[in-house]
Scaffold this active site. Sequence first.
Site, PDB file in Angstrom:
ATOM      1  N   GLN A 181       0.789  -1.067  -0.013  1.00 37.20           N
ATOM      2  CA  GLN A 181      -0.069  -0.089   0.021  1.00 37.20           C
ATOM      3  C   GLN A 181       1.014   1.078  -0.085  1.00 37.20           C
ATOM      4  O   GLN A 181       1.816   1.279   0.860  1.00 37.20           O
ATOM      5  CB  GLN A 181      -0.692  -0.252   1.393  1.00 37.20           C
ATOM      6  N   GLN A 203      -1.873   1.074  -5.392  1.00 44.75           N
ATOM      7  CA  GLN A 203      -2.700   0.736  -4.319  1.00 44.75           C
ATOM      8  C   GLN A 203      -2.836   1.712  -3.265  1.00 44.75           C
ATOM      9  O   GLN A 203      -1.829   2.046  -2.800  1.00 44.75           O
ATOM     10  CB  GLN A 203      -2.055  -0.651  -4.053  1.00 44.75           C
ATOM     11  N   ASP A 204      -4.050   1.822  -3.003  1.00 46.10           N
ATOM     12  CA  ASP A 204      -4.505   2.888  -1.903  1.00 46.10           C
ATOM     13  C   ASP A 204      -3.927   4.254  -2.192  1.00 46.10           C
ATOM     14  O   ASP A 204      -3.214   4.646  -1.323  1.00 46.10           O
ATOM     15  CB  ASP A 204      -3.990   2.441  -0.426  1.00 46.10           C
ATOM     16  N   ASP A 225      -8.202  -0.429  -4.488  1.00 42.62           N
ATOM     17  CA  ASP A 225      -8.740   0.286  -3.385  1.00 42.62           C
ATOM     18  C   ASP A 225      -8.370   2.011  -3.471  1.00 42.62           C
ATOM     19  O   ASP A 225      -7.734   2.502  -2.270  1.00 42.62           O
ATOM     20  CB  ASP A 225      -8.676  -0.316  -2.161  1.00 42.62           C
ATOM     21  N   ARG A 281     -15.359  -2.289  -2.801  1.00 43.30           N
ATOM     22  CA  ARG A 281     -15.261  -3.549  -2.230  1.00 43.30           C
ATOM     23  C   ARG A 281     -15.542  -3.303  -0.948  1.00 43.30           C
ATOM     24  O   ARG A 281     -15.226  -1.963  -0.310  1.00 43.30           O
ATOM     25  CB  ARG A 281     -13.845  -4.078  -1.916  1.00 43.30           C
ATOM     26  N   TRP A 283     -15.089  -2.795   2.297  1.00 39.70           N
ATOM     27  CA  TRP A 283     -14.017  -3.091   3.617  1.00 39.70           C
ATOM     28  C   TRP A 283     -14.827  -2.789   4.909  1.00 39.70           C
ATOM     29  O   TRP A 283     -14.440  -3.661   5.759  1.00 39.70           O
ATOM     30  CB  TRP A 283     -12.917  -1.915   3.478  1.00 39.70           C
TER      31      TRP A 283
END
Length: 364
Positions: A181, A203-204, A225, A281, A283
């Site tokens: 991340q 990512q992130d 994400d 998604r 979470w």
Amino acid sequence: MKLLFMLFLLANNANSLLTPNGSNSNRFVTSEEAYLKWLKAKQSGSFKHALFQKAKNRFKPCLTIKVNKKLSSVDFRTVRKAVNSIPVVNNCRVVISIGAGTYREKVEIPASMAYITLEGAGADKTIIEWDDTADKMGQGGHQLGTFGSATFAVNSPYFIAKNITFKNKAPSPPSGALGKQAVALRISADTAAFIGCKFIGAQDTLYDHIGRHYFKESYIEGSVDFIFGNGLSLYENCHLHAVTNRFGALTAQKRGSLLQETGFSFVNCKVTGSGALYLGRAWGTFSRVVFAYTYMDKIITPRGWYNWGDKNREMTVFYGQYKCSGPGADFGGRVSWSRELTEQEAKPFISVNFIDGHEWLPSS
């Protein structure tokens, strides 16, 4: 509050994270555990529900600080030094005007420095970048974690950023990689606005962590994400761009109960990119995301949403679309636990009232 703040500073000092280059570290970098512990204390007693009290913003500048890495005649040549020059407890609007250039530094604005504005020369001209990932080691041999990986982190209320790129240069990780991340910006405070900004990562990318936030005419790029957290946030006229060759996810919203007034709303946005992309998604068990009047390219997977591997979340999440367009917007193939909203259902999500913006956003 002063006593609580001093306790936070002590916790901050004990839990500070070091970057690979000490000269670019910031004296206010904190661990997520220390920050959330302080925030919980601040919200106890008379500070209960402080994040969502009536907001009282201040827009008239009392000080302007100029930053330019190429000029010696300005106040500072780094953003970090400009931030560190502001009084630890700040109660008036301070504008940091940042000239064109790429500023390779990691910056964190502490919780006490309210009313900070960052103004760039243009999102393509003013870039703040770093390359930390969650698995990099910080002080005492502890990993930075997702929270600590942010290139730019904001813990202070009433923050405004205009015409700046926030970037995490860490390479895009292979599918399933752990600890990769890499946050470009983390916003962990109430009442923040980002206008004409870019957020670049994989990512992130954008940690929409805590509080009410407004993103307008901004560009957000990532893979998995890449907009995530438990903020209460409105994204208006934004371009959301996926960069993945396989499956990715646009959002991972972390609403944990029916009592939490959090969620992401995307209005008049555009979703493009590569790969196959979930809209979100789950979470959080009660994850809440709405897309309205948004163009969706063909990269959106027909099912649209993923339950995070927990079928129980299908009964508690709130995922909706309203009058979206484009080849990826077809609702026919969506999971049965998402919904095509009616006008009445969509209305609470599609204006600044969703984030109480009339209380704290500038009229312009």
